[in-house]
Design an enzyme around this catalytic site. Structure first.
Site, PDB file in Angstrom:
ATOM      1  N   HIS A 114       0.829  -1.206   0.000  1.00 19.10           N
ATOM      2  CA  HIS A 114       0.000   0.000   0.000  1.00 19.10           C
ATOM      3  C   HIS A 114       0.867   1.261   0.000  1.00 19.10           C
ATOM      4  CE1 HIS A 114      -3.706   2.290   1.202  1.00 19.10           C
ATOM      5  NE2 HIS A 114      -2.785   3.117   1.661  1.00 19.10           N
ATOM      6  N   GLU A 115       1.840   1.295   0.876  1.00 20.03           N
ATOM      7  CA  GLU A 115       2.683   2.493   0.993  1.00 20.03           C
ATOM      8  C   GLU A 115       3.622   2.655  -0.192  1.00 20.03           C
ATOM      9  OE1 GLU A 115       1.673   4.602   3.041  1.00 20.03           O
ATOM     10  OE2 GLU A 115       0.445   3.262   4.270  1.00 20.03           O
ATOM     11  N   HIS A 171       1.876   4.619  -2.786  1.00 23.27           N
ATOM     12  CA  HIS A 171       1.992   6.059  -2.523  1.00 23.27           C
ATOM     13  C   HIS A 171       3.366   6.579  -2.952  1.00 23.27           C
ATOM     14  CE1 HIS A 171      -1.779   6.319  -0.513  1.00 23.27           C
ATOM     15  NE2 HIS A 171      -1.410   5.699   0.590  1.00 23.27           N
TER      16      HIS A 171
END
Length: 194
Positions: A96-97, A100
């Site tokens: 997920h990160e 980003h």
């Protein structure tokens, strides 16, 4: 995306005060995560975009907040050891990160204080990371059969974007709705949503 000031990194690898794991055990889980195909893929594509990812880009910390991890511009990905208990959680946070981080890498004008920019990256991370897979939603107590994935992404986007001090709940919702179609359908660096 989290603000560095909101995090407290532990310099020792001692046990945490919450129900998670130690910084040292979390570091071992991060090393295992680095060998998974999705994490390798994302790191390779960040390098292809010209973003250097050093050995310490993904690091374990004890966090003052009840979050699993975050991306800090210029600081990399953090995994909150005090909130993590199993390998799958570490893998999900890292993926997920990294989405980003990839967004930050490829978009020269990404402004994390802009609610629409923040919402777009959260939509992409929620959709592409597997955060909203049906089995994960069942484990969270959400048992909707149709449309569960988009509902989950929207719920998680709102939770994240309203934590941005620049985004009220109304502004966050309006931003999410304004960018939803383009960001949900943007699957880069993947050919399609995994």
């Amino acid at each position: 995306m989290v603000e560095e000031a909101n995090l407290k990194a532990e310099s020792s690898a001692g046990s945490s005060t919450r129900s998670g794991t130690t910084v040292a055990k979390c570091q071992d889980m991060i090393r295992k995560s680095l060998r998974t195909p999705m994490v390798k893929f994302l790191l390779e594509h960040m390098e292809k975009e010209g973003c250097s990812v050093g050995d310490n880009f993904i690091k374990p910390v004890d966090c003052d907040m009840s979050i699993s991890g975050g991306y800090v511009r210029g600081g990399g990905v953090i995994v909150c050891s005090d909130q993590i208990t199993i390998q799958d959680e570490v893998n999900q946070v890292v993926i997920h990160e990294l989405i980003h981080a990839y967004d930050d890498c490829r978009a020269a004008n990404l402004d994390w204080t802009n609610c629409a920019h923040h919402a777009c990256s959260e939509i992409r991370a929620g959709h592409l990371s597997g955060d909203c897979h049906y089995k994960r939603e069942l484990l969270r107590g959400y048992a909707k059969l149709r449309g569960h994935e988009q509902d989950c992404v929207k719920r998680r986007v709102m939770k994240s974007v309203i934590s941005n001090p620049n985004c009220s709940e109304t502004t966050a919702r309006e931003a999410m709705e304004a960018v939803w179609d383009i960001c949900y359908n943007d699957t880069k660096p993947f050919d399609r949503a995994p």
